[in-house]
Scaffold this motif. Structure first.
Motif, PDB file in Angstrom:
ATOM      1  N   ARG A 197       0.847  -1.196   0.000  1.00  0.00           N
ATOM      2  CA  ARG A 197       0.000   0.000   0.000  1.00  0.00           C
ATOM      3  C   ARG A 197       0.880   1.243   0.000  1.00  0.00           C
ATOM      4  O   ARG A 197       1.420   1.647   1.028  1.00  0.00           O
ATOM      5  N   THR A 199       0.126   4.221  -0.112  1.00  0.00           N
ATOM      6  CA  THR A 199      -0.404   5.356   0.637  1.00  0.00           C
ATOM      7  C   THR A 199       0.256   5.479   2.000  1.00  0.00           C
ATOM      8  O   THR A 199       0.163   6.517   2.650  1.00  0.00           O
ATOM      9  N   ASP A 212       6.751  -3.627  -3.501  1.00  0.00           N
ATOM     10  CA  ASP A 212       5.673  -4.422  -2.926  1.00  0.00           C
ATOM     11  C   ASP A 212       6.137  -5.849  -2.655  1.00  0.00           C
ATOM     12  O   ASP A 212       7.326  -6.172  -2.770  1.00  0.00           O
TER      13      ASP A 212
END
Length: 484
Positions: A197, A199, A212
């Motif tokens: 994620r 964010t 990731d």
């Protein structure tokens, strides 16, 4: 310093360097050296104290030998209980000096009390006893200090280094790395932070961010990472379970920095990393002493077997040459340890179709099999050249059988946990084969059963299990109906 409170790392340079798979074994050697040094320190101190106390005298040796044995046992148990033989303690010396002195003092008190209760106190000189323990403590401190200096220098060269990947770019990840820095744990080198994620990356400002979980898997398969630390909040229960399940088939140790989630994943072991409570969720199946035993078993037995069967190898080579045109050996690309490509050797048992021939799994009454090839396949003698694979380190005598690339990729997409069989080197024979799961795998159920046996072998490995499988292979190899 970066935004995490840890030293900035040259990640690209670090990730280009090959992983030191021998780090656990090196640590085991250090811990064994400490134990041997402690025994030597006690022996030297006891002998020197005896000489100093009894110059020109000849007291009976029996009570002193018994007392020496009791002191050795008490010190070993006390040190082991106090964790003084752990690598982290040895490497971070002299932080643990107080604990060592306390354990030596406790052992001395217990020994003196035991001699008193057994009414043997008059048989042993108190001067000798106290001098022995004092000299032992001094020598132990000296040898551990010297060893700590040696370890510190070797850590700088990467000998004991464990490359760590942190999963989670949030507050927990920041706190973990800050604590790792304050503890001065030099042998834990963070190669990067991973998080699906993006964010959350605001909390990771200034930190080496690798990407990731897909990038993490690639780095593990490339041999760049030893340990994965999952630093996510307790509320992310389902996400942590999914991450562990996704990574557990890789040859990497996985730790969990949370505690409540561990109830959903029972196969764990509590522990500490730089003083931070963690749960060891997945362990590399073969490391340290177990890896050394497996290596020694493979090299010695493969060499002896190769010498023993060399006349048979020569006879088979001549028979293949006479029976049909083509090379004597068949070379095929397969997947080995950590899904790495290896070239598996076999005696050629089929017609030579040249380069670029399409892969087809062998079936019963396969018309491609030659006359001599049918006998070789039924007797498994076509596998004998793989002794050379064992000697060159790409295979083991016992382990999951390596599948052809096409077959491997086909079933890896169909069976969860399939790639877990690549956590160890493939073998010439295996637990699945001696239990009847060999030959054609024309259904997913057959392959599932084979994988279950492979995984059981990996999780229950022992030298005795390997020897049992080898004996079962000899007993069943010449008569098995599924070998065709």
């Amino acid at each position: 310093m970066d935004g995490w409170g840890t030293p900035s790392l040259d990640v690209s340079a670090r990730l280009d360097r090959p992983l030191r798979r021998d780090a656990p074994l090196n640590k085991l050697i250090v811990c064994g050296s400490v134990l041997a040094g402690d025994a030597l320190a006690l022996a030297v101190a006891a002998k020197a104290a005896f000489w100093g106390r009894f110059i020109g005298e000849n007291p009976p040796l029996e009570p002193y030998l018994m007392t020496f044995g009791g002191a050795a046992l008490l010190l070993f148990l006390a040190f082991r209980r106090a964790g003084l033989y752990r690598f982290e303690v040895v490497a971070s010396w002299p932080r643990w000096t107080g604990r060592l002195l306390a354990m030596v003092g406790a052992a001395a008190v217990l020994l003196i009390a035991s001699l008193y209760l057994m009414k043997r106190g008059e048989d042993v000189s108190r001067v000798w006893l106290l001098t022995t323990f004092a000299g032992t403590a001094a020598l132990m401190l000296l040898q551990r200090g010297l060893l700590a200096l040696f370890v510190a220098r070797r850590v700088q060269r990467g000998t004991f280094t464990r490359s760590v990947a942190v999963v989670g770019a949030g507050v927990q990840g920041r706190q973990f790395l800050e604590h790792l820095q304050t503890q001065g744990t030099l042998w834990k080198r963070v190669v990067g932070v991973f998080d699906d994620r993006r964010t959350r990356l605001e909390a990771a400002r200034g930190t080496p961010f690798r990407g990731d979980l897909g990038v993490l898997e690639d780095d593990v398969r490339a041999g760049r990472i030893d340990e994965v630390i999952i630093t996510l909040p307790w509320s992310a229960r389902s996400r942590i379970v999914a991450i562990v399940n996704r990574l557990r088939d890789l040859p990497v140790d996985i730790y969990l920095g949370s505690d409540l989630i561990a109830y959903a994943l029972p196969a764990h072991q509590p522990g500490l990393i730089a003083g931070v409570p963690t749960f060891h969720m997945v362990r590399v199946p073969l490391s340290g002493l177990r890896l050394a035993i497996k290596w020694f078993e493979d090299k010695v037995l493969a060499f002896l077997l190769l010498m023993l069967v060399s006349p048979v190898l020569l006879a088979i080579a001549v028979a293949i040459r006479i029976d049909s045109p083509g090379p004597i050996l068949f070379r095929q690309k397969r997947y080995g340890f950590n899904n790495g490509p290896i070239t598996v050797l076999k005696f050629r048992s089929m017609r030579h179709e040249g380069k670029g021939a399409r892969f087809r799994q062998a079936t019963r009454d396969d018309d491609r099999v030659t006359r001599i090839g049918r006998f070789l396949r039924q007797s498994s003698l076509d596998e004998l050249p793989q002794l050379l694979n064992v000697l060159n380190g790409s295979m083991s005598l016992v382990g999951p059988r390596p599948h052809p690339v096409e077959l491997n990729e086909q079933f890896a997409a169909l069976i969860d946990g399939y790639n877990g069989r690549h956590r160890v080197k493939p073998g010439i024979t295996g637990w699945a084969q001696v239990n009847g799961f060999r030959g054609e795998t024309d259904t997913i159920e057959k392959m599932q059963a084979r994988i279950e046996h492979d995984v059981w072998y990996i999780e229950n490995w022992s030298l005795w299990l390997d020897l049992r499988i080898l004996l079962m292979t000899v007993a069943k190899g010449l008569v098995h109906p599924h070998a065709y």
